[in-house]
Design an enzyme around this catalytic site. Structure first.
Site, PDB file in Angstrom:
ATOM      1  N   CYS A   1       0.832  -1.213   0.000  1.00  0.00           N
ATOM      2  CA  CYS A   1       0.000   0.000   0.000  1.00  0.00           C
ATOM      3  C   CYS A   1       0.853   1.243   0.000  1.00  0.00           C
ATOM      4  O   CYS A   1       0.563   2.228  -0.671  1.00  0.00           O
ATOM      5  CB  CYS A   1      -0.843   0.120   1.247  1.00  0.00           C
ATOM      6  SG  CYS A   1      -1.581  -1.330   1.846  1.00  0.00           S
TER       7      CYS A   1
ATOM      8  N   VAL B   1       0.391   4.439  -2.284  1.00  0.00           N
ATOM      9  CA  VAL B   1      -0.158   5.719  -1.833  1.00  0.00           C
ATOM     10  C   VAL B   1       0.735   6.877  -2.277  1.00  0.00           C
ATOM     11  O   VAL B   1       0.258   7.923  -2.705  1.00  0.00           O
ATOM     12  CB  VAL B   1      -0.350   5.741  -0.299  1.00  0.00           C
ATOM     13  CG1 VAL B   1      -0.690   7.142   0.188  1.00  0.00           C
ATOM     14  CG2 VAL B   1      -1.445   4.781   0.105  1.00  0.00           C
TER      15      VAL B   1
END
Lengths: 475, 513
Positions: B153, B157
């Site tokens: 992630c 991001v």
């Protein structure tokens, strides 16, 4: 034992760390936790460390504010024992999705999730963990927790240790900070006694600590809080009224011990319950500290009496194993406090230390090792390949390590025993060392190793038998 | 004292000793400020009601006890199925530790994967440097033939561009220019491990197929197994069947050897897996067959775009599903299904007929990955069982629709309910309000077994608390036989336990079942 003159050091400035004493500002600024090397297969992250350190608080709902990943891959993977609540084993996550990230809905989702937990489970508290994603998108979990605490009349504790903050060990320490900032000292106990102690950095794996507790009960020493093993929110909230503390895994929570000494004047010592001598030493230290803090002086003589009795029993029991284990070499691949305390316990029962890892060990830990071991048997981070070659060269008779390296030992035809969180036996206290000896004995002498080491019958060339050295033939 | 050096007790019996019961009870009284027993009992009873079920199923913000893992885990598993391939996960390093533990605990094998170990600096300035250093270190330390890069992630991001980064790393000499570094973007806040699997396999194919000319090799087949915790048993069983038929095939992504290495004194960081040259040559296959459709949607699209015909199955388990798979393979390859396989089929059908009286009308709850749930529900209906709750935390509306269609195809599916994107805490309510005879899932189901008393059968990844199940196939007729036997054992063991009390229930403690 070197005393920790650690007062007035800020969190990142851990005196036990060389880096912090560096003259170079940049090096110093990186703090005590070793930055991981890109491309290496190293251990966990700060979130992992924080969760590991807090999850054994059993009547608390641990809510992971993250995409499903952090929790979906890791829920319920620790074997710490709880005496009643199972809430800690239940997995709670906000399962942040792309939509939440893009639309900025995740703070609202978090608030709602806390409400849903409160309604369904009525926990003693909710611990909210920030993770990489929710920290990067700037969720203010402190504010959400504050608001939720007000609204629901429930302690809601933010734990700010996103994975990228650093290593697992740093996460352990950040967990300690969360307890200091939000939990410890928030409740006044009405039953404080002069013989109350805290045990810090003890995880109660396989109920290990419970097996030591009866010794303390016998002495009339009460454990106010064992942090975190089998603790309740209330234990920890009132922990500031203990009179002394024992620090078990200093690598994990040394900052907690030090700051509790600063804030509430709770003296502490570092000790271990592994091995006969260390267990006795720990009991002595506890008794000594408590007496200094105002407990009845007879505690010391009662402790000595207990030590004599228990030690005699344990030594007698160990005699059975001594001839079977004499001279066997152990490769210890674990971290922190265990790298010296377990090594010490093993040497006490006649085993040799073929090597011990010093990853996650503090300078104090290393110093202890240097005093114990004459050979050059300390190693830093070990790659699977290095580990494998150490094992396959027969530098040891058994490896003690954690689950991730277990199977490397087996491939090297090497007996193995779990010394980390998935272990199924308790090795603490006077009986624990007997159990450890028994398990090592069982593992080393299991018939499968002969089987594993022998080639298939059709692979045995006639000449091979003659070439075999005596030692090899015995294996 | 109950524990002493004289006689050391294991923790399981030890804490049942009276002294310990007392100690633990005191702890509870003194430190928990516990609710009165009555309140606890009332609450427990409340969670078994329809009323609570409604509240529970209406949960929006909170997931409790999920039955899915994240995309990069799927990517790491996928990479393990290629020759000498090291998984490189671009992100902070904790994630990789989870994947390695997860796979290691299930397969009881070492699991290798590395991380680019991004920290706060990387979060602010981007992870390029970590990528360059990381690739260089991986190349040097672990001597892989290929490095498969996926993301966590964190990298997603901050928007790291894998393709650009890898090119940069090559320019800086981290790895040679012609070294294969396939990659896949696998943000964990999208989808689940099955999507990560899909992206990684597609990434590998693209790496080798992009810009290449295709010369069709008639009758040859690519097989993509999908994320499968039983790959060790399943892939080998499928290969056996395909070999019996004489089909020319390539498994694309085959982790069966990687996760089942022998103890012969050799440590294999890499073992087996699809050979690089075979992946390259797989472009020329006439068709690509996926064993799990929801695992491989994007990969199949890519294969189609490359000019291959494609077909997918939902985890071929049981009689009909195996039939369809073999018939299709026979059709594409032009090879007959030999007598030996026909006999195997007959034996499975025979076994199911032998046991039908024990299985007919049994109710089941099934959870796991979408294709698996589909396959098991289908097989259960073949045995006369009734799938009552079919749940996939990573199920999509499309899966839900397809499940409903399957269930509508038989009267045995009349009472079945399909639960896409629900978790195991929802399953708990379902089991209390509409109980079933058996629960099929993974190790995490043991809490449901304890709470609701529904016997659990472990057939789904991960299985941490039982050993070696993954070494036996679930697919093919042989696999069907194993699933059948496992279900029957559970039923008989339970029946024996319920009827073994001397003089009370033992009138049914029979030798012959």
């Amino acid at each position: 034992m070197p005393s920790l003159s650690a007062k007035n050091q800020d969190f990142f400035n851990e005196p036990a760390c060389e880096r912090n004493r560096s003259k170079d500002f940049k090096v110093r600024k990186k703090g005590c936790s070793q930055p991981p090397m890109p491309g290496a297969a190293a251990g966990g992250c700060a979130f992992d460390g924080a969760k590991v350190a807090l999850q054994p608080i059993t009547n608390v709902a641990h809510l992971i504010h993250a995409p499903l990943a952090c929790e979906g891959n890791s829920w319920d993977n620790r074997g710490t024992a709880s005496s009643s609540h199972m809430l800690w084993r239940t997995s709670f996550t906000t399962d942040v999705t792309e939509f939440d990230v893009v639309m900025g809905h995740s703070e609202r989702k978090l608030f709602k999730a806390i409400r849903e937990i409160n309604e369904a489970y009525a926990p003693a508290a909710v611990f909210v963990y920030a993770t990489c994603v929710t920290a990067l998108i700037g969720d203010d979990i402190d504010a959400v927790c504050r608001r939720a605490a007000e609204k629901f009349g429930l302690p809601v504790v933010p734990v700010n240790a996103p994975g990228f903050a650093g290593s697992k060990n740093l996460g352990n320490k950040l967990a300690g900070e969360a307890l200091l900032d939000h939990v410890i000292g928030t409740v006044e106990p009405d039953d404080a006694r002069s013989s109350d102690i805290n045990i810090l950095g003890e995880f109660n794996l396989s109920g290990e600590f419970w097996q030591v507790r009866p010794l303390l009960d016998k002495l009339g020493v009460r454990v106010r809080a064992c942090i975190p093993g089998d603790s309740r929110y209330l234990d920890i909230a009132t922990a500031h009224r203990a009179r002394a503390a024992m620090m078990v895994c200093s690598t994990a929570l040394i900052n907690l011990a030090r700051k509790m000494q600063e804030r509430w004047d709770i003296p502490f010592f570092e000790g271990s319950f592994y091995g006969i001598t260390d267990t006795s030493e720990a009991l002595r230290q506890i008794a000594g500290l408590l007496v200094k803090q105002g407990a009845g002086p007879d505690l010391i003589s009662r402790t000595e009496a207990l030590i004599v009795e228990e030690e005699a029993r344990a030594w007698r029991r160990l005699e059975v194993y001594r001839p079977r284990l004499q001279g066997k070499r152990v490769l210890l691949n674990t971290g922190g406090v265990k790298s010296w305390s377990v090594a010490h316990a093993l040497m006490e029962i006649g085993l040799e230390i073929a090597g011990t890892s010093i990853k996650k060990s503090t300078d104090n830990d290393k110093e202890r090792l240097k005093q114990m071991l004459t050979n050059d048997s300390m190693s830093g981070a070990t790659t699977p390949r290095e580990l494998y070659s150490a094992l396959s060269d027969h530098k040891a008779d058994i490896m003690l390590s954690g689950g991730r390296t277990q199977f490397i030992a087996l491939k090297a035809k090497m007996p193995w025993l779990d010394i980390n969180q998935e272990r199924q036996h308790s090795y603490a206290g006077y009986h624990g060392v007997v159990e450890l000896a028994r398990q090592i004995d069982l593992s080393i002498h299991n018939p499968i190793w002969a089987q594993v080491r022998e080639p298939a019958p059709w692979e045995m060339a006639p000449a091979r038998g003659e070439e075999m050295s005596e030692e090899e033939a015995l294996l | 004292m109950p524990q002493s050096a004289e006689k050391v007790l294991d923790h399981a019996p030890l804490f049942r000793e009276p002294e310990y019961r007392k100690m633990l009870a005191e702890k509870k009284r003194n430190f928990e400020r516990p609710y009165p027993d009555r309140t606890v009992t009332d609450q427990r009873e409340f969670t078994k009601t329809w009323h609570y079920r409604e509240i529970n199923l209406a949960r929006e913000a909170l997931v409790v006890n999920p039955a899915k893992a994240c995309q990069p885990l799927g990517a790491v598993f996928a990479a393990a199925g290629f020759e000498r391939t090291m998984s490189f996960v671009h992100g902070s390093q904790g994630c990789v530790a989870y994947y390695r533990s997860h796979l290691s605990r299930h397969f009881k094998e070492p699991s290798s994967a590395v991380s680019s170990s991004m920290t706060e600096d990387a979060a602010v300035f981007g992870g390029l440097k970590n990528m360059v250093d990381g690739l260089a270190n991986t190349y040097k330390l672990y001597e892989p033939k290929m490095i498969a890069v996926s993301t966590t992630c964190m990298a997603e991001v901050i928007g790291d561009d894998l393709h650009g980064f890898i090119e940069n790393a090559k320019d800086e000499g981290a790895v040679p220019h012609d070294f294969d570094v396939p990659f896949a973007h696998t943000p964990a806040f999208v989808g689940s491990h099955v999507d990560g699997y899909d992206s990684m396999v597609k990434g590998v194919l693209e790496n080798f197929w992009k810009g290449e000319q295709r010369t069709v090799n008639p009758g040859s087949i690519n097989i993509i197994p999908g994320f499968d915790g039983f790959c060790v048993g399943n892939n080998r069983e499928l290969k056996r069947l395909l070999n019996l038929m004489g089909v020319s095939y390539t498994f694309i992504q085959d982790a069966s050897d990687q996760f089942d290495t022998p103890s012969d004194g050799e440590f294999r960081m890499y073992d087996g897996g699809t050979k690089i040259e075979d992946v390259r040559a797989a472009l020329n296959a006439e068709a690509t067959v996926s064993l799990q459709q929801y695992n491989t949607r994007r990969t199949l699209e890519y294969c189609k775009a490359a000019g291959q015909s494609t077909v997918s199955f939902h985890y071929p388990l049981g009689v009909k599903a195996t039939d369809e798979f073999l018939v299709k393979v026979s059709e594409i390859s032009g090879r007959e299904i030999p007598e030996a396989i026909r006999l195997e089929r007959g034996r499975l059908v025979d076994a199911m007929a032998d046991s039908q009286s024990w299985l007919h009308g049994k109710k089941y709850a099934i959870y796991g990955d979408p294709d698996f749930v589909y396959a098991v529900a289908r097989f259960i209906m073949e045995t006369g069982g009734e799938p009552t709750h079919c749940l996939a935390t990573n199920g999509t509306p499309a899966w839900e629709a397809e499940m409903k269609k399957l269930l509508a195809s038989s009267p045995l599916g009349n009472d079945a309910q399909v639960w896409a994107s629900k978790d195991l805490w929802a399953m708990r309510s379902l089991l209390f309000t509409e109980p079933v005879d058996l629960l099929i899932g993974n190790s995490y189901g043991k809490y449901l077994e304890r709470d609701t008393g529904t016997p659990l059968i472990r057939l789904m990844f991960p299985i941490f608390d039982r050993h070696h199940h993954h070494r036996f196939p679930l697919m093919g007729y042989q696999g069907g036989l194993r699933v059948l036997t496992t279900i029957l054992d559970k039923i008989f063991d339970r029946l024996d336990r319920e009827t073994m009390q001397v003089g009370v229930t033992d009138y049914s403690y029979d030798l012959t079942r």
